[in-house]
Each structure stands twice: as C-alpha cells, then as structure tokens.
Design a protein around this motif. Sequence first.
Motif, short mmCIF file in Angstrom:
data_model
loop_
_atom_site.label_atom_id
_atom_site.label_comp_id
_atom_site.label_asym_id
_atom_site.label_seq_id
_atom_site.Cartn_x
_atom_site.Cartn_y
_atom_site.Cartn_z
N ASN A 1 -1.41 -6.10 -9.75
CA ASN A 1 -2.47 -7.05 -9.44
C ASN A 1 -2.78 -7.83 -10.71
O ASN A 1 -2.04 -7.71 -11.70
CB ASN A 1 -3.71 -6.33 -8.86
N LYS B 1 -0.50 -13.99 -3.23
CA LYS B 1 -1.03 -14.04 -1.88
C LYS B 1 -0.61 -15.33 -1.17
O LYS B 1 -0.16 -15.30 -0.02
CB LYS B 1 -2.54 -13.88 -1.85
N VAL C 1 -1.42 -11.40 5.64
CA VAL C 1 -1.33 -10.60 4.42
C VAL C 1 -2.68 -9.96 4.14
O VAL C 1 -3.71 -10.63 4.13
CB VAL C 1 -0.92 -11.46 3.20
N GLU C 2 -2.67 -8.66 3.94
CA GLU C 2 -3.87 -7.93 3.53
C GLU C 2 -3.60 -7.33 2.16
O GLU C 2 -2.55 -6.75 1.92
CB GLU C 2 -4.19 -6.82 4.53
N VAL C 3 -4.56 -7.46 1.25
CA VAL C 3 -4.41 -6.91 -0.09
C VAL C 3 -5.29 -5.67 -0.21
O VAL C 3 -6.50 -5.74 0.02
CB VAL C 3 -4.79 -7.94 -1.18
N TYR D 1 0.36 -5.17 -0.98
CA TYR D 1 0.30 -6.43 -0.25
C TYR D 1 0.95 -6.13 1.11
O TYR D 1 2.17 -6.04 1.21
CB TYR D 1 1.04 -7.53 -1.02
N CYS E 1 2.00 -6.97 4.69
CA CYS E 1 2.37 -8.21 5.36
C CYS E 1 2.84 -7.95 6.79
O CYS E 1 3.57 -6.99 7.05
CB CYS E 1 3.50 -8.90 4.59
#
Length: 199
Positions: free
Chosen positions: A145, A171, A181-183, A193, A195
Amino acid sequence: MPKIKKTVFDLISPVYGLFYNSQKRYYQKILAATQSTLDEKAYKNIIDIGCGTGAYCAVLAQRGFIVTGVDASAKMLDIARKKAPTPAINFLKASILETLPFADKSFDVAIASYVAHGLNITARKLMYAEMSRLTKHEVIFHDFNTKRKWATDVAEWLEGGDYFYFIQHVKEELLENFQKVEVIEVDDQAAWYVCTPRL
C-alpha cells in the motif's frame, strides 16, 4: 511480449528459501484476518500466481483449499516442492504473461502476492487478463500500500520494476481492468486488492 526476469529469481531463490517459515507465519496471520473474504466454505480451488517458494500455497492448502502454484522460476519451484506440506499442491513452471494450460474459469480464486508491482504496465495488463480468464469469482492482489517504509522504496528502486507508479495508481488501474475493486488493508504496509472479473 514482456518477460518476467526469471533468471534473477533463479539466482535469489536460496535466499527466499531461508524466509519460507517466516513467510508462512505472515500469510497465516493475513488469512486469519481475511477469512470472511477468502472463506474455504465458499471457495474450493485457488491458483497462486508467482508462487515463488510456495509459502502462500502451503498455508492455503493447510486451510483446506485445492491449490495450484505457478511460477516462471524453476529454482523457486524446486524449493516449493521440497517444502510443501502436502504432495497435493500442484506446482507448474509457467509465465502468467502467456496463456496458462487451464480452461476458462478453472479456479474459484486467483491470487498474486507481491507480483504486480514488479511488472511494467503492459505486463500487468496481460496478467490481469489471464487471471480474469482463469477465475470464476475473485482475483486478489496481495501487494504494497502507500504506507511502505523507506527501505522498501530503496529495495524496489534497485529491483527496477514499476513499483512507484503501481503504488500511486493501483486502484484506478485495476478499475480499468476489473468490474469492481475492494481494498482491504491487511497489515501496515500491505493491502489486498480484491477484484471482480468482468463477465
């Protein structure tokens, strides 16, 4: 077509092998914290892209998943096979930058740990497309990150990948290639990440 620097990874594979047990402990901690995302009751089989010495594969297999590990480095895979806790893990020498020998949607989940940032944008797009082709449900990139430490910056600068661009644009880049996409922040310097492949 871009090539992964497999000879470098062949050379440094013994060093990676020294950290196998600490990597396993790290991945065990991550998987315990993300069980609601990667639940063995919801998903059956996983492909680990760029599996290296197989530490992630080992932890996934111990959690009950059917696991396939893919890496372009023969030396990394030699270590992975020797250290695997079960012979049921399938290891394959191949590059994600080429079509892998699996049918479309062969896996519930595809995961790549610390692979994406080391590739250039052209190679990453090939990887995104191939992982999407292989996967029914989720593609997970376990990677840095924006909170990484200066020592990581120096190491990645020396490696010569596309780390700095990737971290700043990850992102938006993933949203260009996936439906959603979820972080999920998984530790101080890393995120998942998660996806959803496009239909």
